[in-house]
Design a protein around this motif. Structure first.
Motif, mmCIF file in Angstrom:
data_model
loop_
_atom_site.group_PDB
_atom_site.id
_atom_site.type_symbol
_atom_site.label_atom_id
_atom_site.label_comp_id
_atom_site.label_asym_id
_atom_site.label_seq_id
_atom_site.Cartn_x
_atom_site.Cartn_y
_atom_site.Cartn_z
ATOM 1 N N ASN A 31 115.521 -59.203 -47.814
ATOM 2 C CA ASN A 31 115.586 -58.601 -46.494
ATOM 3 C C ASN A 31 116.930 -57.927 -46.336
ATOM 4 O OD1 ASN A 31 117.576 -60.371 -44.915
ATOM 5 N ND2 ASN A 31 116.159 -61.904 -45.692
ATOM 6 N N GLN A 33 119.894 -56.770 -43.252
ATOM 7 C CA GLN A 33 120.336 -56.835 -41.873
ATOM 8 C C GLN A 33 121.311 -55.689 -41.604
ATOM 9 O OE1 GLN A 33 121.912 -60.762 -40.930
ATOM 10 N NE2 GLN A 33 120.218 -61.798 -41.956
ATOM 11 N N TYR A 35 124.507 -54.431 -38.942
ATOM 12 C CA TYR A 35 125.503 -54.858 -37.966
ATOM 13 C C TYR A 35 126.321 -53.657 -37.511
ATOM 14 C CZ TYR A 35 124.626 -59.701 -39.381
ATOM 15 O OH TYR A 35 124.037 -60.922 -39.632
ATOM 16 N N GLN A 48 117.038 -57.076 -38.326
ATOM 17 C CA GLN A 48 116.717 -57.515 -39.677
ATOM 18 C C GLN A 48 115.385 -56.894 -40.084
ATOM 19 O OE1 GLN A 48 117.484 -61.541 -41.494
ATOM 20 N NE2 GLN A 48 115.296 -61.778 -41.144
ATOM 21 N N SER A 92 120.563 -60.070 -47.880
ATOM 22 C CA SER A 92 120.551 -61.523 -47.897
ATOM 23 C C SER A 92 119.937 -62.039 -49.192
ATOM 24 C CB SER A 92 119.744 -62.028 -46.705
ATOM 25 O OG SER A 92 119.707 -63.425 -46.665
ATOM 26 N N TYR A 99 121.347 -69.026 -51.176
ATOM 27 C CA TYR A 99 120.367 -68.594 -50.184
ATOM 28 C C TYR A 99 121.043 -68.388 -48.832
ATOM 29 C CZ TYR A 99 116.637 -68.906 -46.746
ATOM 30 O OH TYR A 99 115.817 -68.681 -45.684
ATOM 31 N N GLY A 100 120.781 -67.207 -48.230
ATOM 32 C CA GLY A 100 121.360 -66.903 -46.942
ATOM 33 C C GLY A 100 122.696 -66.193 -47.011
ATOM 34 N N LYS A 101 123.262 -66.101 -48.206
ATOM 35 C CA LYS A 101 124.548 -65.399 -48.338
ATOM 36 C C LYS A 101 124.328 -63.922 -48.080
ATOM 37 C CE LYS A 101 127.630 -63.802 -51.981
ATOM 38 N NZ LYS A 101 127.913 -63.857 -53.427
ATOM 39 N N LEU A 102 125.150 -63.332 -47.236
ATOM 40 C CA LEU A 102 125.074 -61.909 -46.942
ATOM 41 C C LEU A 102 126.086 -61.148 -47.785
ATOM 42 C CD1 LEU A 102 124.740 -61.483 -43.063
ATOM 43 C CD2 LEU A 102 122.978 -61.208 -44.814
ATOM 44 N N PHE A 104 127.667 -57.589 -47.867
ATOM 45 C CA PHE A 104 127.796 -56.435 -46.995
ATOM 46 C C PHE A 104 128.027 -55.158 -47.791
ATOM 47 C CE2 PHE A 104 128.000 -57.680 -42.526
ATOM 48 C CZ PHE A 104 127.981 -59.056 -42.652
ATOM 49 N N TYR B 35 134.679 -65.121 -43.322
ATOM 50 C CA TYR B 35 134.744 -63.827 -43.978
ATOM 51 C C TYR B 35 136.174 -63.304 -43.922
ATOM 52 C CZ TYR B 35 129.638 -63.294 -43.784
ATOM 53 O OH TYR B 35 128.284 -63.435 -43.952
ATOM 54 N N LEU B 43 133.969 -56.268 -45.727
ATOM 55 C CA LEU B 43 133.712 -57.642 -45.306
ATOM 56 C C LEU B 43 133.247 -58.471 -46.493
ATOM 57 C CD1 LEU B 43 131.729 -57.529 -41.961
ATOM 58 C CD2 LEU B 43 133.656 -59.020 -42.429
ATOM 59 N N ILE B 56 128.424 -72.299 -49.977
ATOM 60 C CA ILE B 56 128.879 -71.078 -50.629
ATOM 61 C C ILE B 56 130.392 -71.162 -50.753
ATOM 62 C CG2 ILE B 56 129.149 -68.577 -50.437
ATOM 63 C CD1 ILE B 56 126.506 -68.524 -48.898
ATOM 64 N N ARG B 97 120.406 -70.977 -42.747
ATOM 65 C CA ARG B 97 120.650 -70.002 -43.812
ATOM 66 C C ARG B 97 119.595 -68.900 -43.736
ATOM 67 N NH1 ARG B 97 121.491 -74.045 -48.893
ATOM 68 N NH2 ARG B 97 122.312 -72.201 -49.905
ATOM 69 N N GLY B 98 120.048 -67.657 -43.884
ATOM 70 C CA GLY B 98 119.127 -66.530 -43.913
ATOM 71 C C GLY B 98 118.888 -65.877 -42.574
ATOM 72 N N GLN B 101 123.607 -63.488 -38.176
ATOM 73 C CA GLN B 101 124.871 -64.186 -38.004
ATOM 74 C C GLN B 101 125.594 -63.690 -36.755
ATOM 75 O OE1 GLN B 101 127.156 -64.271 -41.672
ATOM 76 N NE2 GLN B 101 125.348 -64.834 -42.866
#
Lengths: 114, 112
Positions: A31, A33, A35, A48, A92, A99-102, A104, B35, B43, B56, B97-98, B101
């Motif tokens: 997916n 996202q 910002y 998203q 993501s 898992y869930g780490k973005l 950018f 971050y 970022l 993480i 998670r996911g 944010q």
């Protein structure tokens, strides 16, 4: 690791012109996202996208996710001075320990001239 | 009502000092992040905790140590500060998670 390339880095437009920023990945994304960060501010979540070919609209903003889920775009119609800021895409991780780490993109800094 | 708050907002200190940045979220979220945003606006994730567990841990010098006393707080301690540590540090949280944010207002760290 996952990388997301975002272009252009800078965009100057006259108020009323359209604006588009693009994100590309060499890998399929689960997916993406988007910002927005106003000057001096913090990133604020916009949307998203999850499905292949998905298109979502928020007033003058149109978000697209590519059919192959490797690219995405944000288009603003008839920019206003309130649109000024940096627009980030963020991919993501789908699973695993991250898992869930973005991750950018580099961001596109939009300047709107009145 | 502030959702994600950070203190201090500005931090000016000399090389070699040790400093801490605090973060709190009142959203009831399970996941929190740190971050670093450099002068070119890039970022980069540093750390993430889920229910007080480190999940993480990016390639960050071990001078940086996060601590999560409970799932509403994630603090960042930095030892032996260097010039290159100058940046804006953002805390963020997400439902899990996911998910999207929510970022704090940022802490601008200047090391002289």
């Amino acid at each position: 690791g996952q990388q997301v390339m975002q272009i252009p880095q800078y965009q100057h437009v006259q108020e009323g012109e359209d604006f588009t920023t693009y994100c590309n990945s060499s890998t399929t994304l689960s997916n993406i996202q988007w910002y927005k960060q106003r000057p001096g501010g913090h990133p604020v979540f916009l949307i998203q996208l999850v499905k292949s070919g998905e298109v979502k609209k928020q007033k003058r903003l149109t978000f697209q996710f590519g059919e192959a889920k490797k690219n995405s775009s944000l288009h603003i119609t008839a920019t206003q001075t309130t649109d000024v800021g940096t627009y980030f895409c963020a991919a993501s991780n789908a699973g695993g320990t991250s898992y869930g780490k973005l991750t950018f993109g580099q961001g596109t800094i939009l300047t709107v001239h009145p | 009502d502030t959702a994600v708050s950070q203190t201090p907002k500005y931090l000016v200190t000399q090389m070699g000092n040790d400093k801490s940045i605090k973060c709190e979220q009142n959203l009831g979220h399970d996941t929190m992040y740190w971050y670093k945003q450099d002068s070119k606006k890039f970022l980069k994730i540093m750390f993430s905790y889920n229910n007080k567990e480190l999940i993480i841990n990016e390639t960050v010098p071990n001078r940086f140590s996060p601590k999560s006393p409970d799932k509403a707080h994630l603090n960042l301690h930095i030892n032996s500060l260097e010039l290159g540590d100058s940046a804006v540090y953002f805390c963020a949280s997400s439902r899990n998670r996911g998910y999207e944010q929510y970022f704090g207002p940022g802490t601008r760290l200047t090391v002289t």
